[in-house]
Design an enzyme around this catalytic site. Structure first.
Site, PDB file in Angstrom:
ATOM      1  N   ASP A 100       0.855  -1.182   0.000  1.00 56.71           N
ATOM      2  CA  ASP A 100       0.000   0.000   0.000  1.00 56.71           C
ATOM      3  C   ASP A 100       0.895   1.237   0.000  1.00 56.71           C
ATOM      4  O   ASP A 100       1.956   1.242   0.628  1.00 56.71           O
ATOM      5  CB  ASP A 100      -0.868   0.034   1.255  1.00 56.71           C
ATOM      6  CG  ASP A 100      -2.019  -0.957   1.215  1.00 56.71           C
ATOM      7  OD1 ASP A 100      -2.025  -1.852   0.343  1.00 56.71           O
ATOM      8  OD2 ASP A 100      -2.914  -0.838   2.074  1.00 56.71           O
ATOM      9  N   HIS A 157       4.693  -7.391   0.366  1.00 51.58           N
ATOM     10  CA  HIS A 157       4.330  -8.694  -0.191  1.00 51.58           C
ATOM     11  C   HIS A 157       5.015  -8.933  -1.538  1.00 51.58           C
ATOM     12  O   HIS A 157       5.652  -8.049  -2.102  1.00 51.58           O
ATOM     13  CB  HIS A 157       2.812  -8.785  -0.334  1.00 51.58           C
ATOM     14  CG  HIS A 157       2.088  -8.744   0.981  1.00 51.58           C
ATOM     15  ND1 HIS A 157       1.405  -9.828   1.496  1.00 51.58           N
ATOM     16  CD2 HIS A 157       1.955  -7.751   1.905  1.00 51.58           C
ATOM     17  CE1 HIS A 157       0.877  -9.502   2.672  1.00 51.58           C
ATOM     18  NE2 HIS A 157       1.199  -8.240   2.935  1.00 51.58           N
ATOM     19  N   SER A 263       8.395   3.780   5.014  1.00 51.34           N
ATOM     20  CA  SER A 263       9.567   3.902   4.164  1.00 51.34           C
ATOM     21  C   SER A 263       9.197   3.649   2.712  1.00 51.34           C
ATOM     22  O   SER A 263       8.121   4.019   2.272  1.00 51.34           O
ATOM     23  CB  SER A 263      10.680   2.973   4.619  1.00 51.34           C
ATOM     24  OG  SER A 263      11.905   3.404   4.074  1.00 51.34           O
TER      25      SER A 263
END
Length: 297
Positions: A100, A157, A263
């Protein structure tokens, strides 16, 4: 890669940039990490509520939906989501977005140069800790840089099925990696602390890089656990066999790592291996599991 000229920063912006150079990045990051691990009951819950309200965090999609469900701020920050909160694109030729956030930059790697932000580029070699053999694999390939803001889900992911072949920990600076600093700090991603993960895939090699930042207290992977702290002073390289008991095989959409505070993630793909989605532009919001591009098999 031809770069356009842009207006010089204002005095206020220059002061903000100068502060990034002068502030004690490591000590601030260590302090933030220590505070984020404290279990202070109602105080912790109050801080989480204030943070969630300020950054409009959607706790309804998390497995634990209330601030009082979290013992520490870090537990809240790396909160897992409910099952199916991020559907994974099941097309076997589709690559998925790893996190995201927002697209910081993306596009073609021009020989060995990547675009950091408007007015700045940096080299594959410096990004990849001067591993020339690794850098050669991605010349004239494609890249995408995803910025994770404080409000975002902070687990990272896999874009596709892959087997881990190498992990490189690179010590470095801890500049903030927000879009403003990306536009004004040269070689930002190539000078910050980072974790380089090389994978073997059906279309060849792929790299996924976790980039540290100010108050990013730690980075972790599912195969090695917390990587930092402690922070090593030299580059550390770990090789992985593709088969056997120690082999690391990950499926598309499977978690591979996490940030304790926000980050950036950078993905590198070889020349001709993938086509990035045409609608993806700098500044575009991303959701993990949505389509990143097409694999050319």
């Amino acid at each position: 890669m031809q770069l356009k000229s842009y207006p010089a920063p204002t005095y206020a912006q220059r002061a903000k940039i100068a502060f990034q150079y002068m502030m004690p990045q490591l000590y601030l990051t260590q302090a933030a990490g220590w505070l984020a691990e404290r279990k202070w009951g109602v105080i912790t819950h109050f801080i989480i509520n204030v943070f969630a309200k300020k950054y409009q965090v959607n706790l309804a999609e998390a497995e634990k939906t209330k601030a009082s469900d979290y013992a520490s701020f870090n537990e809240f920050f790396i909160r897992p989501l409910k099952e199916n909160a991020r559907p994974i694109n099941q097309n076997p030729q589709a690559l998925c977005l790893p996190a995201d956030g927002r697209v910081s930059e993306l596009g073609k790697i021009e020989e060995n140069q990547l675009l950091q932000a408007k007015g700045h580029q940096f080299s594959l070699e410096t990004l990849l800790a001067n591993d020339l053999n690794l850098a050669d694999k991605f010349k004239n390939g494609n890249f995408i840089t995803t910025y994770l803001s404080p409000r975002d889900y902070h687990r990272v992911h896999m874009p596709c099925d892959a087997t881990l072949r190498k992990m490189i920990y690179v010590p470095g600076e801890l500049f903030s990696v927000n879009p403003f600093l990306a536009e004004h700090v040269p070689n930002l991603f190539a000078r910050n602390e980072r974790l380089i993960c090389e994978f073997e895939t059906a279309f060849g090699p792929m790299v996924q890089i976790l980039v540290g930042a100010t108050i990013t207290a730690s980075m972790s992977t599912v195969w090695a656990g917390v990587i930092n702290p402690p922070r090593a002073k030299e580059v550390a390289v770990y090789e992985y066999l593709p088969t056997g008991e120690t082999a690391v095989h990950l499926k598309k959409g499977q978690e591979m790592g996490a940030f304790r505070l926000g980050s950036t993630v950078i993905n590198l793909f070889p020349k001709g291996a993938v086509e990035l989605e045409a609608h993806l532009k700098a500044g575009e919001p991303t959701k993990m599991g949505e389509r990143l591009g097409k694999i050319n098999l």
